[in-house]
Write an enzyme that holds these catalytic residues in place. Structure first.
Site, PDB file in Angstrom:
ATOM      1  N   CYS A  21       0.867  -1.175   0.000  1.00 37.90           N
ATOM      2  CA  CYS A  21       0.000   0.000   0.000  1.00 37.90           C
ATOM      3  C   CYS A  21       0.901   1.222   0.000  1.00 37.90           C
ATOM      4  CB  CYS A  21      -0.947  -0.019   1.195  1.00 37.90           C
ATOM      5  SG  CYS A  21      -0.125   0.033   2.793  1.00 37.90           S
ATOM      6  N   HIS A  75      -3.129   9.555   4.183  1.00 39.54           N
ATOM      7  CA  HIS A  75      -3.588   8.166   4.061  1.00 39.54           C
ATOM      8  C   HIS A  75      -5.089   8.142   4.340  1.00 39.54           C
ATOM      9  CE1 HIS A  75      -3.990   3.853   4.774  1.00 39.54           C
ATOM     10  NE2 HIS A  75      -2.753   3.680   4.333  1.00 39.54           N
TER      11      HIS A  75
END
Length: 631
Positions: A29, A556
């Site tokens: 990620c 994020h």
């Protein structure tokens, strides 16, 4: 990080995890190298943590997650070259191999039901509205208007296997149209009529065997297992058949095998199994209703947090199919209302305007059965309200159990508006029991929060000490603001959450760097300063930027949202692009995140904190909350 250090980091990681033969799957990620390992232990975790360049190691959801930071994509590239495996080939197996059996079952339930739970909720609200109307206007049930809306309200439940075919086919990576074809055959009126005739005693055979009386409308497990079976049948025929005929004969052969097998074996067994579980729970609720009420009323929201709540859906639907009613959702409704009551209690107790605003918004949303803002934005944030909500839900459900409560209509999103679904002319006490339990679930949190507070009262009521603390903080902020600094403004609208309260140790520990988190109220993410986009995650859930002065920031969006593969996100920039403060970077559908049970809280991290003189949060600079970074 230089190329040779990246290569060395990837090499050391591969060595410490047991080599490429121990890697079942690898992906990444925005900050983490996410591995599925065949074998892992605590000693391995400690060894990997000691590698220079590794920030932390997290074991979660069957994954061995190595936190690296913004250079994770480069490390991943080196890692993949060393393992010499095709990630695409392994990724298709990840869904079926990750985690233990229980984890995979729950993950499947979540993936299948989350996309259309709001459709079931809407249908349930129509049914509830019809119940209310019929009480005030009994003759309305004879009108065509009532009957049409009644048919509409039942349609999603009657054809539930088709909804399951659509979502399960995506989860199992099989052809959606073939899955719809197969499940539509199960709920076709003609087949339902045949099964009903068989149930009435008529001798009907299918492929030499007596036709089961199982009817597949409103069922879950048979439809789900049918799509799972199609996955393997399709793969088999795609390998075996010539390319010239595979597009026609793969769905043909798959369906003519899967549907009969479901009718003869899978359907009767799975339906019987679901009914046994439903019967077992019903026996518990009938024999020990108080115990059932305490368990469901008190622990339901914990089940939700653990992500295992989808596993109960087949049981609830089986109860409605078998008995036309269900006690579980009666208690579940009270558990949900208790968390709404806890958010309301915070609103009534709080003095800070931002806390009152968020808690009021969460309360209003909770009225419609959507409790994520209440749970994640208020109750878990202060912890004490969540515990109070659990206690209040258990007490409310306990009291309700003495009234013999039942839910007579399936409720997709239980909450205050669905209390009416517990009414039946034959059992009016059920409605009054749930209403009483719901009242307790709202009032008791208000009382308990007034007595014990919600976790921030000491900060708000310390008088002179509070003033002194604020003055000292303001003085520190002014001092910092007067020195060379960069201001990192919030990239989203929402409520500021201290980083140490983010429910992810990688962020809350400060391992990634200092910063703040935001519980967003809208899905627009904008640039927090003038600078350059340095990272756009392939899954679109995270963006890295570097200011003109060299401050590196990672945004994020949500937690674990990498698993959504970019579906709710729309990116408007690319790596290397110059941006100005306030420029739109990406957009996210927050409702999709919440529906899929992902937390929307968004960490904003200064990832090169160790290179800077100071990073501090401020809310006095121009009356706007921000990060001041001393360079």
């Amino acid at each position: 990080m230089k190329a040779d250090k990246i290569h060395e980091l990837a090499k050391r990681i591969l060595e410490e995890i047991g080599g490429s033969e121990n890697v079942a799957n690898s992906t990444h990620c925005a900050t983490r190298l996410r591995l599925v390992l065949k074998e892992e232990d605590d000693a391995m975790v400690e060894k990997v943590k000691q590698i220079p360049g590794v920030i932390d190691v997290v074991r979660k959801g069957g994954q061995f997650q190595i936190v690296i930071g913004n250079t994770v994509d480069k490390v991943y590239g080196q890692f993949e070259e060393m393992t010499d495996k095709s990630n695409d080939a392994r990724h298709s197996e990840e869904t079926s191999q990750e985690g233990n059996v229980f984890t995979r079952i729950i993950a499947t339930m979540s993936a299948v039901f989350a996309p259309f739970v709001y459709v079931l909720a809407a249908a349930g609200m129509i049914q509830g509205s019809l119940i209310i109307l019929s009480q005030f206007w009994p003759n309305i049930v004879e009108t065509g208007t009532y009957q049409v809306f009644d048919v509409m309200s039942w349609a999603p439940f009657v054809f539930l296997p088709i909804f399951i075919a659509i979502t399960a086919s995506k989860h199992f990576k099989t052809n959606t149209y073939t899955a719809v074809f197969a499940n539509a055959a199960l709920v076709a009126p003609g087949f339902t009529e045949l099964a009903q005739r068989a149930g009435a005693g008529e001798a009907i055979t299918f492929l030499g065997s007596p036709l089961s009386e199982t009817v597949y409308t409103s069922t879950v497990i048979p439809a789900l297992l049918l799509v799972w079976l199609l996955r393997y049948l399709e793969r088999f025929f795609e390998r075996m058949l010539p390319d010239a005929v595979t597009r026609l004969f793969t769905p043909l052969f798959s369906v003519i095998i899967a549907v009969p097998l479901t009718i003869l074996v899978i359907g009767p067994i799975s339906s019987a199994g679901a009914n046994v579980v439903a019967t077992g729970y019903t026996a518990l609720s009938e024999s020990f209703p108080a115990l059932a009420g305490i368990i469901i009323g008190g622990l339901w929201q914990i089940f939700v947090l653990m992500g295992i709540h989808w596993g109960i859906t087949p049981v609830i639907l089986a109860n409605h199919e078998q008995y036309g009613m269900d006690t579980f959702q009666a208690y579940q409704t009270i558990a949900v209302i208790a968390q709404v009551g806890a958010a309301l209690a915070v609103f009534l107790k709080a003095k800070k305007q931002d806390v009152r605003s968020v808690s009021l918004s969460a309360t209003i949303t909770g009225i419609f059965g959507i409790t994520e803002p209440a749970i994640y934005g208020v109750n878990l944030r202060y912890k004490k309200p969540f515990v109070i909500g659990i206690i209040s839900g258990a007490v409310g459900a306990l009291v309700a159990s003495f009234f013999g409560v039942y839910s007579y209509v399936y409720t997709g999103l239980p909450g205050p508006l669905t209390v009416i679904n517990n009414y039946s002319p034959e059992n009016p006490g059920s409605f009054w029991g749930v209403l009483t339990g719901a009242a307790i679930a709202i009032v008791l949190p208000v009382i308990l929060v007034q007595i014990f507070g919600y976790g921030e009262d000491a900060v708000e009521t310390t008088g002179v000490e509070e003033t002194d603390t604020r003055d000292a903080k303001a003085s520190q902020e002014v001092e910092l603001a007067e020195q060379p600094h960069v201001t990192v403004y919030p990239p989203l609208q929402g409520t500021i959450v201290p980083m140490d309260e983010v429910p992810d140790p990688v962020f809350s520990s400060g391992a990634m760097g200092k910063g703040i988190a935001i519980e967003p109220t809208e899905g627009r993410v904008v640039a927090p300063f003038n600078g350059e986009v340095t990272l756009v995650a392939e899954t679109k859930h995270a963006i890295g930027l570097t200011s003109d002065e060299g401050v590196e920031v990672l945004i994020h969006v949500g937690l674990e949202t990498v698993e959504l593969n970019g579906k709710p996100f729309t990116v408007h920039v690319k790596a290397g692009e110059k941006v100005s403060k306030g420029e739109l970077l990406l957009e996210v559908d927050l409702d999709q995140l919440k529906a899929a049970n992902y937390q929307t809280i968004t960490p904003v991290v200064v990832t090169n904190t160790h290179e800077l003189r100071e990073v501090a949060a401020t809310e006095s600079l121009e009356d706007e909350y921000a990060l001041l970074v001393k360079i």
